[in-house]
Design a protein around this motif. Structure first.
Motif, PDB file in Angstrom:
ATOM      1  N   LEU A  36       0.822  -1.221   0.000  1.00 26.28           N
ATOM      2  CA  LEU A  36       0.000   0.000   0.000  1.00 26.28           C
ATOM      3  C   LEU A  36       0.848   1.260   0.000  1.00 26.28           C
ATOM      4  CD1 LEU A  36      -2.861  -0.613   2.569  1.00 26.28           C
ATOM      5  CD2 LEU A  36      -3.103  -0.281   0.122  1.00 26.28           C
ATOM      6  N   CYS A  37       0.230   2.353  -0.410  1.00 28.08           N
ATOM      7  CA  CYS A  37       0.810   3.671  -0.177  1.00 28.08           C
ATOM      8  C   CYS A  37      -0.349   4.653   0.040  1.00 28.08           C
ATOM      9  CB  CYS A  37       1.716   4.109  -1.313  1.00 28.08           C
ATOM     10  SG  CYS A  37       0.939   4.100  -2.909  1.00 28.08           S
ATOM     11  N   PHE A  38      -0.041   5.749   0.700  1.00 25.88           N
ATOM     12  CA  PHE A  38      -1.092   6.700   1.068  1.00 25.88           C
ATOM     13  C   PHE A  38      -0.709   8.111   0.634  1.00 25.88           C
ATOM     14  CE2 PHE A  38      -1.351   3.266   4.160  1.00 25.88           C
ATOM     15  CZ  PHE A  38      -2.709   2.994   4.206  1.00 25.88           C
ATOM     16  N   GLY A  39      -1.677   8.810   0.063  1.00 25.69           N
ATOM     17  CA  GLY A  39      -1.477  10.235  -0.217  1.00 25.69           C
ATOM     18  C   GLY A  39      -1.815  11.041   1.026  1.00 25.69           C
ATOM     19  N   ARG A  40      -1.547  12.325   0.968  1.00 26.86           N
ATOM     20  CA  ARG A  40      -1.886  13.210   2.094  1.00 26.86           C
ATOM     21  C   ARG A  40      -3.374  13.145   2.363  1.00 26.86           C
ATOM     22  NH1 ARG A  40       2.089  17.727   3.338  1.00 26.86           N
ATOM     23  NH2 ARG A  40       0.913  18.641   5.032  1.00 26.86           N
ATOM     24  N   GLY A  41      -3.751  12.863   3.583  1.00 25.17           N
ATOM     25  CA  GLY A  41      -5.169  12.807   3.957  1.00 25.17           C
ATOM     26  C   GLY A  41      -5.813  11.454   3.715  1.00 25.17           C
ATOM     27  N   GLU A  42      -5.083  10.533   3.073  1.00 23.65           N
ATOM     28  CA  GLU A  42      -5.673   9.220   2.767  1.00 23.65           C
ATOM     29  C   GLU A  42      -5.372   8.218   3.876  1.00 23.65           C
ATOM     30  OE1 GLU A  42      -5.242   9.395  -2.122  1.00 23.65           O
ATOM     31  OE2 GLU A  42      -4.140   7.895  -0.952  1.00 23.65           O
ATOM     32  N   GLY A  43      -6.409   7.518   4.290  1.00 25.95           N
ATOM     33  CA  GLY A  43      -6.213   6.493   5.317  1.00 25.95           C
ATOM     34  C   GLY A  43      -5.659   7.101   6.599  1.00 25.95           C
ATOM     35  N   LEU A  44      -5.337   6.263   7.547  1.00 25.41           N
ATOM     36  CA  LEU A  44      -4.833   6.774   8.831  1.00 25.41           C
ATOM     37  C   LEU A  44      -3.447   7.438   8.703  1.00 25.41           C
ATOM     38  CD1 LEU A  44      -5.091   7.159  11.866  1.00 25.41           C
ATOM     39  CD2 LEU A  44      -4.344   4.798  12.185  1.00 25.41           C
ATOM     40  N   PRO A  45      -2.475   6.801   8.045  1.00 18.51           N
ATOM     41  CA  PRO A  45      -1.180   7.476   7.925  1.00 18.51           C
ATOM     42  C   PRO A  45      -1.295   8.826   7.197  1.00 18.51           C
ATOM     43  CG  PRO A  45      -0.984   5.156   7.354  1.00 18.51           C
ATOM     44  CD  PRO A  45      -2.449   5.446   7.458  1.00 18.51           C
ATOM     45  N   GLY A  46      -2.129   8.859   6.150  1.00 22.76           N
ATOM     46  CA  GLY A  46      -2.308  10.098   5.397  1.00 22.76           C
ATOM     47  C   GLY A  46      -2.988  11.181   6.227  1.00 22.76           C
ATOM     48  N   GLN A  47      -3.913  10.783   7.089  1.00 20.14           N
ATOM     49  CA  GLN A  47      -4.588  11.735   7.979  1.00 20.14           C
ATOM     50  C   GLN A  47      -3.589  12.347   8.968  1.00 20.14           C
ATOM     51  OE1 GLN A  47      -7.766  12.966   8.782  1.00 20.14           O
ATOM     52  NE2 GLN A  47      -8.347  12.405   6.690  1.00 20.14           N
ATOM     53  N   VAL A  48      -2.719  11.497   9.482  1.00 15.89           N
ATOM     54  CA  VAL A  48      -1.708  11.983  10.436  1.00 15.89           C
ATOM     55  C   VAL A  48      -0.757  12.953   9.728  1.00 15.89           C
ATOM     56  CG1 VAL A  48       0.295  11.251  11.806  1.00 15.89           C
ATOM     57  CG2 VAL A  48      -1.868  10.031  12.011  1.00 15.89           C
ATOM     58  N   TRP A  49      -0.385  12.606   8.518  1.00 18.33           N
ATOM     59  CA  TRP A  49       0.473  13.487   7.709  1.00 18.33           C
ATOM     60  C   TRP A  49      -0.231  14.832   7.495  1.00 18.33           C
ATOM     61  CZ3 TRP A  49       2.021  12.088   1.960  1.00 18.33           C
ATOM     62  CH2 TRP A  49       3.030  12.977   1.533  1.00 18.33           C
ATOM     63  N   GLU A  50      -1.520  14.776   7.141  1.00 15.38           N
ATOM     64  CA  GLU A  50      -2.301  15.975   6.844  1.00 15.38           C
ATOM     65  C   GLU A  50      -2.449  16.881   8.070  1.00 15.38           C
ATOM     66  OE1 GLU A  50      -3.500  16.931   3.979  1.00 15.38           O
ATOM     67  OE2 GLU A  50      -4.767  18.593   4.636  1.00 15.38           O
ATOM     68  N   THR A  51      -2.798  16.277   9.199  1.00 14.33           N
ATOM     69  CA  THR A  51      -3.058  17.091  10.397  1.00 14.33           C
ATOM     70  C   THR A  51      -1.764  17.477  11.115  1.00 14.33           C
ATOM     71  OG1 THR A  51      -3.258  15.151  11.817  1.00 14.33           O
ATOM     72  CG2 THR A  51      -5.290  15.952  10.800  1.00 14.33           C
ATOM     73  N   GLY A  52      -0.732  16.659  10.954  1.00 13.33           N
ATOM     74  CA  GLY A  52       0.528  16.937  11.655  1.00 13.33           C
ATOM     75  C   GLY A  52       0.478  16.581  13.125  1.00 13.33           C
ATOM     76  N   HIS A  53      -0.578  15.852  13.523  1.00  9.35           N
ATOM     77  CA  HIS A  53      -0.757  15.488  14.935  1.00  9.35           C
ATOM     78  C   HIS A  53      -1.006  13.995  15.064  1.00  9.35           C
ATOM     79  CE1 HIS A  53      -2.437  19.776  15.609  1.00  9.35           C
ATOM     80  NE2 HIS A  53      -1.128  19.758  15.674  1.00  9.35           N
ATOM     81  N   PRO A  54      -0.762  13.434  16.258  1.00  3.93           N
ATOM     82  CA  PRO A  54      -1.126  12.025  16.470  1.00  3.93           C
ATOM     83  C   PRO A  54      -2.654  11.848  16.427  1.00  3.93           C
ATOM     84  CG  PRO A  54       0.345  12.827  18.195  1.00  3.93           C
ATOM     85  CD  PRO A  54      -0.114  14.018  17.436  1.00  3.93           C
ATOM     86  N   ILE A  55      -3.063  10.636  16.113  1.00  5.63           N
ATOM     87  CA  ILE A  55      -4.496  10.312  16.067  1.00  5.63           C
ATOM     88  C   ILE A  55      -4.715   8.973  16.762  1.00  5.63           C
ATOM     89  CG2 ILE A  55      -6.423   9.626  14.550  1.00  5.63           C
ATOM     90  CD1 ILE A  55      -5.392  11.583  12.468  1.00  5.63           C
ATOM     91  N   VAL A  56      -5.756   8.913  17.592  1.00  4.29           N
ATOM     92  CA  VAL A  56      -6.200   7.635  18.157  1.00  4.29           C
ATOM     93  C   VAL A  56      -7.474   7.252  17.421  1.00  4.29           C
ATOM     94  CG1 VAL A  56      -7.040   6.438  20.222  1.00  4.29           C
ATOM     95  CG2 VAL A  56      -5.215   8.118  20.430  1.00  4.29           C
TER      96      VAL A  56
END
Lengths: 279, 294
Positions: free
Chosen positions: B40-60
């Protein structure tokens, strides 16, 4: 939380308080930042010497901070004022005056001819009497109005002190262990009365206490102070128990028990820390 | 002994920095989940890793199923129901996104909490979200009511220290201020570390471990010595062996294949089974490496 509880009313920013003593400078408080919303009931809790009363005195304007700023309703607190009434642990009543006269004295000072309240017309004697009567009625002391402090119980004296404070229609009620010197039953009764009075008057209250149950029962927010010297705010616990609160029902309420435990944890852990450091 | 964290993976930006690609991980017996992740790979905002990249913050993400998590079915079949993801920034840029997975079966006693302080709005560090496994809502309720000032409580201590903090026994006046509630639900150890952010916000991830299911089999923190030329173990604890003794440290100069040194120097996690080395980089600068052994 009601809308009124979201607005800042008391703002304490970067406050530090250092006292000069014979042994040198004593840092009592450091890095105090706190906001109290309008209508909010805040308890300050911590071990002896943690600066709770020092902080309350700063809000009352009885002392000025070494550093930092305190605001009440967007105005800097530069000294004592009738908008911030204080109730102390001892009743502080004038023993030669009756309960009525003790309250009337404060009412006259704030609303009478000698009032320094800018822009407010002074009230006539009938209006001042009505205010005094209402305040005594609020704390259930109409029947004891003509008695002197020496003729009434400790609990009643403290109620006169609260009536005197409330009669000034303060924006903030500051209470320094107001029930600390009373027996458990009287204390419980006055706590219940205070809950009712605050609900009616929508007062903003900051109270210093050592009593965990009192803090949880009365407060919207419990501010837990670290140990002194150079004490500061360690934790803040928001108490989201619905009002009106009934102490009998709350005694078995799961959330109440958890809040209570959280405060005890803080105090117990900190006390252990003190002993460890001292050893 | 089962651990609270079941799977750890990390994702790294590609050369063009427009996608997150699979970097590696420890998957235990979740082989199918590992195989899917690998491709897999994720763009900015895509999936959980992409969301973390987009927001710049940790996510639970407490419920993978029905969320934006893209591998929910595979995760479910591997018994993974919850994910905690955090970005790692080094020198002003994202160097990796780490994702840790837990399940919600009976063996998952313990908790993971994400705490945050936004300096513009508050002096307090408050709970963003938490995953509490089977600890029930007792502990969660208190955590949600509590806020910490810097230096106070486990989150406040990690916030102040800017490096990981480990409390080996929460029940003995260790500075963990929810001790009574914690011990009651079986939580006995606390480990917290400051998360990586670039916007001035302060995030702390706290692992609260129960006796039966430690967060990891072994937790270590490695920090540079005064000269900055060696990484020294400043903390080491194993559920079976207890506290670790002193080590000679890890060389940080010259070519190194040591995963701890690599993680410290690159800001990218490194895996050397059964250990994953995760850089701790608050405010975009790597201050330590935590090693989780599974």
């Amino acid at each position: 939380m009601s809308d009124s509880l979201t607005t800042k009313f008391i703002e304490i920013s970067g406050v530090e308080q250092t006292f000069k003593t014979r042994k040198g400078l004593f840092p009592a408080l450091r890095d105090i930042h706190l906001t109290v919303a309008k209508g909010e009931f805040v308890a300050l809790i911590g071990h002896s010497g943690c600066g709770k009363s020092t902080l309350l005195n700063l809000i009352a304007g009885l002392t000025t901070p070494t550093q930092g700023v305190l605001l009440c309703a967007n105005r800097e607190i530069a000294g004592p004022g009738p908008e911030r009434a204080v109730v102390f642990q001892n009743d502080s009543l004038l023993p030669w005056l009756t309960c009525y006269e003790n309250v009337y004295l404060a009412v006259e000072r704030v609303f009478g001819a000698g009032s320094k309240t800018v822009g407010a017309p002074s009230e006539n004697k009938a209006q001042l009497k009505a205010r005094t009567d209402a305040a005594l009625a609020l704390v259930g002391l109409s029947a004891a109005a003509l008695k002197r402090p020496g003729e009434i119980s400790g609990g009643m004296k403290q109620r006169v002190g609260i009536a005197r404070a409330l009669a000034m229609e303060p924006k903030v009620l500051l209470m320094d262990e107001p029930f600390g010197a009373l027996d458990a039953l009287t204390r419980a009764k006055l706590q219940d009365e205070l809950l009712e009075i605050v609900a009616r008057t929508q007062s903003t209250v900051v109270m210093v206490t050592h009593d965990v149950d009192e803090a949880v029962l009365l407060s919207d927010k419990i501010v837990m102070m670290t140990n002194g010297p150079a004490a500061t705010i360690g934790e803040i616990l928001k108490v989201n128990l619905p009002r009106p609160r009934n102490r009998v029902l709350l005694a078995e309420d799961r959330q109440y028990v958890q809040y209570r435990k959280a405060v005890i944890d803080f105090l117990y852990t900190r006390q252990a820390h003190v002993e460890k450091t001292a050893a | 002994m089962k651990t609270f964290i079941r799977v750890v993976e990390y994702w790294i930006p590609n050369g063009d920095r427009n996608l997150l690609e699979f970097g590696g991980g420890l998957f235990g017996d979740a082989n199918r989940f590992a195989a899917i992740s690998n491709n897999l790979c994720f763009g900015r905002g895509e999936g959980l890793p992409g969301q973390v990249w987009e927001t710049g913050h940790p996510i639970v993400l407490k419920q993978l199923e029905g969320s934006y998590f893209r591998r929910a079915a595979a995760a479910k079949s591997a018994g993974l129901t919850c994910a905690i993801s955090l970005p790692i920034f080094k020198d002003g840029a994202l160097s990796a996104v780490v994702v840790m997975f837990c399940g919600d079966d009976e063996d998952h006693a313990g908790a993971i909490e994400l705490w945050a302080n936004i300096p513009e709005t508050s002096r307090d560090m408050t709970l963003v979200d938490g995953y509490y496994g089977t600890t029930g809502d007792t502990f969660e309720f208190v955590s949600r009511s509590m806020s910490f000032r810097i230096g106070n409580g486990l989150p406040g201590m990690a916030w102040e220290a800017q490096t990981p903090v480990f409390l080996p026994d929460l029940g003995k006046g260790s500075g963990f201020l929810r001790a009574d509630g914690a011990v009651k639900v079986g939580i006995n150890r606390g480990f917290a570390f400051p998360c990586s952010t670039l916007d001035g916000s302060n995030y702390v991830m706290a692992f609260l471990s129960a006796l039966a299911t430690p967060i990891a089999r072994r937790i270590e923190t490695w920090e540079p010595d005064a000269t900055g030329s060696r990484l020294m173990r400043t903390l080491g604890f194993s559920e079976t062996q207890g506290t670790s003794g002193a080590t000679e440290g890890v060389n940080l100069t010259g070519e190194t294949a040591n995963p701890l040194a690599q993680a410290f120097l690159t800001g990218v996690p490194a895996v050397a089974e059964p250990m994953v080395a995760i850089p701790v980089a608050p405010r975009g600068r790597v201050t330590a490496v935590m090693a989780l052994h599974f």
